[in-house]
Every structure is written in structure tokens, then in C-alpha cells.
Scaffold this motif. Structure first.
Motif, PDB file in Angstrom:
ATOM      1  N   THR A   1       2.270   1.833  -3.415  1.00 52.94           N
ATOM      2  CA  THR A   1       1.241   2.412  -4.299  1.00 52.94           C
ATOM      3  C   THR A   1       1.106   3.916  -4.053  1.00 52.94           C
ATOM      4  O   THR A   1       1.042   4.718  -4.993  1.00 52.94           O
ATOM      5  CB  THR A   1      -0.121   1.725  -4.063  1.00 52.94           C
ATOM      6  OG1 THR A   1       0.015   0.331  -4.316  1.00 52.94           O
ATOM      7  CG2 THR A   1      -1.181   2.303  -4.987  1.00 52.94           C
ATOM      8  N   THR A   2       1.082   4.301  -2.760  1.00 51.98           N
ATOM      9  CA  THR A   2       0.980   5.722  -2.395  1.00 51.98           C
ATOM     10  C   THR A   2       2.189   6.512  -2.904  1.00 51.98           C
ATOM     11  O   THR A   2       2.045   7.611  -3.446  1.00 51.98           O
ATOM     12  CB  THR A   2       0.876   5.878  -0.862  1.00 51.98           C
ATOM     13  OG1 THR A   2      -0.261   5.156  -0.391  1.00 51.98           O
ATOM     14  CG2 THR A   2       0.733   7.339  -0.471  1.00 51.98           C
TER      15      THR A   2
ATOM     16  N   GLU B   1       4.190   5.753  -5.401  1.00 53.15           N
ATOM     17  CA  GLU B   1       4.145   5.834  -6.862  1.00 53.15           C
ATOM     18  C   GLU B   1       3.167   6.919  -7.321  1.00 53.15           C
ATOM     19  O   GLU B   1       3.432   7.656  -8.275  1.00 53.15           O
ATOM     20  CB  GLU B   1       3.747   4.476  -7.456  1.00 53.15           C
ATOM     21  CG  GLU B   1       4.803   3.393  -7.341  1.00 53.15           C
ATOM     22  CD  GLU B   1       6.011   3.633  -8.242  1.00 53.15           C
ATOM     23  OE1 GLU B   1       5.982   4.592  -9.036  1.00 53.15           O
ATOM     24  OE2 GLU B   1       6.981   2.854  -8.144  1.00 53.15           O
ATOM     25  N   GLN B   2       2.028   7.035  -6.630  1.00 52.90           N
ATOM     26  CA  GLN B   2       1.043   8.065  -6.964  1.00 52.90           C
ATOM     27  C   GLN B   2       1.605   9.458  -6.689  1.00 52.90           C
ATOM     28  O   GLN B   2       1.442  10.379  -7.509  1.00 52.90           O
ATOM     29  CB  GLN B   2      -0.241   7.851  -6.159  1.00 52.90           C
ATOM     30  CG  GLN B   2      -1.052   6.635  -6.596  1.00 52.90           C
ATOM     31  CD  GLN B   2      -2.238   6.359  -5.689  1.00 52.90           C
ATOM     32  OE1 GLN B   2      -2.361   6.932  -4.604  1.00 52.90           O
ATOM     33  NE2 GLN B   2      -3.133   5.472  -6.132  1.00 52.90           N
ATOM     34  N   GLU B   3       2.270   9.589  -5.539  1.00 54.05           N
ATOM     35  CA  GLU B   3       2.874  10.888  -5.205  1.00 54.05           C
ATOM     36  C   GLU B   3       3.968  11.250  -6.210  1.00 54.05           C
ATOM     37  O   GLU B   3       4.093  12.410  -6.627  1.00 54.05           O
ATOM     38  CB  GLU B   3       3.463  10.854  -3.789  1.00 54.05           C
ATOM     39  CG  GLU B   3       3.985  12.211  -3.341  1.00 54.05           C
ATOM     40  CD  GLU B   3       4.609  12.186  -1.955  1.00 54.05           C
ATOM     41  OE1 GLU B   3       5.205  13.196  -1.565  1.00 54.05           O
ATOM     42  OE2 GLU B   3       4.504  11.136  -1.267  1.00 54.05           O
ATOM     43  N   LYS B   4       4.756  10.253  -6.595  1.00 55.01           N
ATOM     44  CA  LYS B   4       5.814  10.475  -7.580  1.00 55.01           C
ATOM     45  C   LYS B   4       5.223  10.957  -8.900  1.00 55.01           C
ATOM     46  O   LYS B   4       5.752  11.881  -9.533  1.00 55.01           O
ATOM     47  CB  LYS B   4       6.600   9.176  -7.791  1.00 55.01           C
ATOM     48  CG  LYS B   4       7.757   9.294  -8.773  1.00 55.01           C
ATOM     49  CD  LYS B   4       8.468   7.950  -8.901  1.00 55.01           C
ATOM     50  CE  LYS B   4       9.554   7.992  -9.971  1.00 55.01           C
ATOM     51  NZ  LYS B   4      10.213   6.676 -10.123  1.00 55.01           N
ATOM     52  N   LEU B   5       4.118  10.347  -9.318  1.00 52.93           N
ATOM     53  CA  LEU B   5       3.449  10.740 -10.560  1.00 52.93           C
ATOM     54  C   LEU B   5       2.949  12.180 -10.473  1.00 52.93           C
ATOM     55  O   LEU B   5       3.125  12.970 -11.416  1.00 52.93           O
ATOM     56  CB  LEU B   5       2.275   9.792 -10.843  1.00 52.93           C
ATOM     57  CG  LEU B   5       1.454  10.086 -12.112  1.00 52.93           C
ATOM     58  CD1 LEU B   5       2.326   9.991 -13.357  1.00 52.93           C
ATOM     59  CD2 LEU B   5       0.263   9.134 -12.215  1.00 52.93           C
ATOM     60  N   GLN B   6       2.334  12.542  -9.328  1.00 53.45           N
ATOM     61  CA  GLN B   6       1.837  13.905  -9.135  1.00 53.45           C
ATOM     62  C   GLN B   6       2.979  14.920  -9.165  1.00 53.45           C
ATOM     63  O   GLN B   6       2.858  15.991  -9.777  1.00 53.45           O
ATOM     64  CB  GLN B   6       1.080  13.995  -7.805  1.00 53.45           C
ATOM     65  CG  GLN B   6      -0.242  13.251  -7.795  1.00 53.45           C
ATOM     66  CD  GLN B   6      -0.897  13.258  -6.420  1.00 53.45           C
ATOM     67  OE1 GLN B   6      -0.322  13.726  -5.444  1.00 53.45           O
ATOM     68  NE2 GLN B   6      -2.107  12.720  -6.335  1.00 53.45           N
TER      69      GLN B   6
ATOM     70  N   GLN C   1       4.152  15.392 -12.694  1.00 52.44           N
ATOM     71  CA  GLN C   1       3.216  16.219 -13.459  1.00 52.44           C
ATOM     72  C   GLN C   1       3.385  17.695 -13.094  1.00 52.44           C
ATOM     73  O   GLN C   1       3.369  18.564 -13.974  1.00 52.44           O
ATOM     74  CB  GLN C   1       1.777  15.767 -13.166  1.00 52.44           C
ATOM     75  CG  GLN C   1       1.431  14.411 -13.781  1.00 52.44           C
ATOM     76  CD  GLN C   1       0.070  13.894 -13.342  1.00 52.44           C
ATOM     77  OE1 GLN C   1      -0.509  14.368 -12.356  1.00 52.44           O
ATOM     78  NE2 GLN C   1      -0.459  12.913 -14.068  1.00 52.44           N
TER      79      GLN C   1
ATOM     80  N   GLN D   1       0.824  -1.212   0.000  1.00 50.43           N
ATOM     81  CA  GLN D   1       0.000   0.000   0.000  1.00 50.43           C
ATOM     82  C   GLN D   1       0.858   1.261   0.000  1.00 50.43           C
ATOM     83  O   GLN D   1       0.564   2.231  -0.706  1.00 50.43           O
ATOM     84  CB  GLN D   1      -0.929  -0.006   1.229  1.00 50.43           C
ATOM     85  CG  GLN D   1      -2.045  -1.044   1.149  1.00 50.43           C
ATOM     86  CD  GLN D   1      -2.863  -1.105   2.434  1.00 50.43           C
ATOM     87  OE1 GLN D   1      -2.648  -0.335   3.357  1.00 50.43           O
ATOM     88  NE2 GLN D   1      -3.813  -2.031   2.488  1.00 50.43           N
TER      89      GLN D   1
END
Length: 359
Positions: free
Chosen positions: A144-145, A147-152, A155, A141
Motif C-alpha cells: 500500500t505504501t 503504491e502511494q509513493e508510486k502515485l506521488q 504526479q 501494508q
């Protein structure tokens, strides 16, 4: 009551300073459209440069966070691999013991103590496996968090870079526009007599500006003089920027002498206040470009001219070392440099006698 009265006086004085700076056009009247256009372009260029510097800082922060997240992801992946390996070993051991081993132990009551110990072991063993699975799920988990923060963050970084590229294009256009205006001004002042007259007029207007600013700020600054007055700092002040002095105090220039020093340094270098004081002027001024004037006490002030961008506003109090501008070539200059003055009651002083000796 006394404190409230002082606060009101301070606000009134700061309003006077701002009004004077805004209405200084009487001292800064443009003799032709080219100078008015030069003012507009250089102010725009300074704002754009300052915005770009802020964006660069944000880009660095974003990139650092992305790097930190990547390190956290690598650590979590390593930890997860270890946990998975340990779980696999536990499963392998359980398989070796056999699925019916617990049942056999329950049916075999020949050695009750031994059976009890082994049953306890099984409970611990199963609990350990459950905890291991919980740790693995939590780690997944977290990954996953991350990876999402890295993507944000990526961007956001891409957006900042795109904004920076757009501003760079604007700077290129402003430079081209400024070059065209400078050629026009140069043509207007091709006659040496006109150029001499222009320099003398600029200096005269600066003296008038300083006199008016001095009158407005006299009472307020006098109430805020520090225990160690500016005069006691002679020979101890830090220079506003690192660089090479290419024009010294008293050197000959067209129409007279240099009232300060001209320091050559990299464009965009930080310019800092030499001592505690209040910003009494922060705007474009004909012949001096983006100009900052700081009042240090009732007698002394310092001037910083030809700046690229301004970072202080009229009424702001600054300390020695605080950033007030970035070095540029505004005011129609061809090369980047800082023009720096120290004045006592509008009389120019030699900065080399006031600032630390240069090595």
C-alpha cells in the motif's frame, strides 16, 4: 587575525569583480536597439535552456524511482504469493488433522509422552501460522505504501513534464524572436565596410574588457597560484568540448585573424574549464554572446564564447573538468559552436599548442 584579513580581502576583491562585470556597459554599449534586444533574447534563451536541462535531470530521477518502486512491488507481490501459498498449506494440514484432535489428545492420557510431543507440535504450528499472518499483513501494508509513493512520484513526474512542455514553447518563441532580430541586424550590416568595422570594434572592446579584468584580479589570483603553474601544463590540457575544429588559430576572418579556435559540436554539449582558476566574467558580451572568462594565474586566462547557457558566476573557483556552460550559438551566430581562446597577458595563444593532441 591574518586569516580574517585575507577573507576580507577576498570578499572585497570578489565584490570588485562583480561590480566590474555589472558596470561593463561602458565597454559594451549598444549602437542600436536590435543588439540590445538580441542580448535580452539570448540571455533569456540561455536561462530557459538551463532550466530545461535541470528539469530533464529531475524527470530522469523521478522515472528511475518509479522503476525502482515497480520492481519492489513485483518482489513484494511474489513474496506475498509465496507466503499465502505456505499459509494455505498449513491451513489445509490443520484441517486434515481435525478440529477435535487437540481435545482427543487431552482426554487420551494412555501415552503421556506422545501426547506432550504432539501438543508442543500444535503450539509451534499455531505460532507459525500467526507469524505467517503477521508477515502477510506487513507485506500488504508495504505494498500500500509503495503504491502511494508510486502515485506521488507519477504526479510529480507529470508536473515536471508539463513544465518542460511550457518551457519548450517559450524556447520556440525565443528562437522565432531571435531570428527576426538577426535579420534586422543583418540588414543593418549589409554593407561589408560596416560589418568589418563592427568586428574590429567587438574585438577592441574584448581587449579592453580583458585588460580591466586582469587589473582587478591580479593581486587575488597571484595569492592562489597552485604549485604547478599553468605554464607547465602546455600540451597537457584537455579541450573544453569534444568536436571538430572548423576555424583554427590564425585563420583569416573578416577584419583580421582568429585569435582562438572555433569548435563545431552539438548544441547543448557541456563545456568544461581547461584548468583550475577563477571565473572573472560570466555574462553576455556584444559579438561573443554568452561569454565566460577564467583567470588561471597572474599571466594566463581562457575564454569560452557563443554559449547557450552559463553555469558559473563571477568569483567562483573552478577545477579542470568542471562544467561552466553549454554550447550554443549566442552572439548572433547562425550555427552552434564554441569559440575558445587562451591568452597570456592579453596576448592570444594557439590553443592547439596547449591542449592535448586530437585523435
Amino acid at each position: 587575525m591574518a586569516a580574517a584579513s585575507k577573507d576580507q580581502e577576498l570578499r572585497q576583491l570578489q565584490n570588485k569583480i562583480k561590480a566590474l562585470a555589472e558596470n561593463i556597459s561602458s565597454l559594451n554599449q549598444q549602437k542600436n536597439q536590435a543588439n540590445a534586444e538580441l542580448k535580452r533574447i539570448e540571455q533569456q534563451y540561455g536561462e530557459t535552456s538551463r532550466t530545461m536541462q535541470n528539469l530533464d535531470e529531475q524527470v530522469n530521477v523521478k522515472q528511475q524511482r518509479i522503476d525502482e518502486i515497480q520492481q519492489e512491488i513485483q518482489l513484494q507481490n511474489g513474496w506475498l504469493l509465496t507466503q499465502q501459498t505456505q499459509l494455505a498449506e498449513q491451513v489445509k494440514t490443520a484441517h486434515a488433522l481435525g478440529r477435535q484432535e487437540q481435545l482427543k489428545l487431552l482426554l487420551n492420557q494412555q501415552d503421556i509422552n506422545r501426547s506432550s510431543r504432539i501438543m508442543t507440535y500444535y503450539r509451534y504450528f499455531n505460532q507459525a501460522r500467526l507469524e505467517q499472518l503477521q508477515y502477510i499483513n506487513a507485506s500488504l501494508q508495504l505494498l500500500t505504501t509503495l503504491e502511494q509513493e508510486k502515485l506521488q512520484e507519477k504526479q510529480g513526474l507529470a508536473k515536471l513534464i508539463a513544465e518542460n512542455k511550457l518551457l519548450q514553447k517559450q524556447l520556440v518563441l525565443s528562437k522565432a524572436e531571435r531570428k527576426h532580430i538577426l535579420l534586422q541586424i543583418k540588414q543593418d550590416y549589409k554593407d561589408n565596410r560596416k560589418q568589418l568595422s563592427r568586428l574590429k570594434e567587438n574585438e577592441k572592446q574584448l581587449k579592453q574588457l580583458i585588460s580591466k579584468l586582469d587589473q582587478v584580479t591580479q593581486a587575488e589570483v597571484a595569492t592562489k597560484i597552485t604549485a604547478q603553474s599553468f605554464s607547465k601544463s602546455k600540451g597537457k590540457l584537455s579541450w573544453p568540448v569534444r568536436g571538430k575544429i572548423i576555424k583554427s588559430f590564425g585563420n583569416h576572418r573578416a577584419g583580421g585573424k582568429w585569435n582562438g579556435v572555433l569548435i563545431k559540436a552539438r548544441e547543448g554539449s557541456k563545456i568544461t574549464a581547461i584548468a583550475h582558476g577563477q571565473i572573472i566574467f560570466s555574462d553576455w558580451f556584444k559579438g561573443y554572446g554568452l561569454l565566460v572568462i577564467i583567470k588561471h594565474d597572474k599571466n594566463y586566462m581562457s575564454l569560452y564564447a557563443f554559449n547557450q547557457s552559463l553555469y558559473g558566476e563571477v568569483g567562483d573557483w573552478v577545477n579542470a573538468g568542471d562544467m561552466i556552460a553549454t554550447l550554443g550559438n549566442s552572439g548572433g551566430r547562425e550555427k552552434a559552436g564554441l569559440y575558445f581562446e587562451i591568452r597570456k597577458k592579453n596576448k592570444p595563444l594557439n590553443p592547439k599548442k596547449w591542449c592535448k593532441k586530437r585523435r
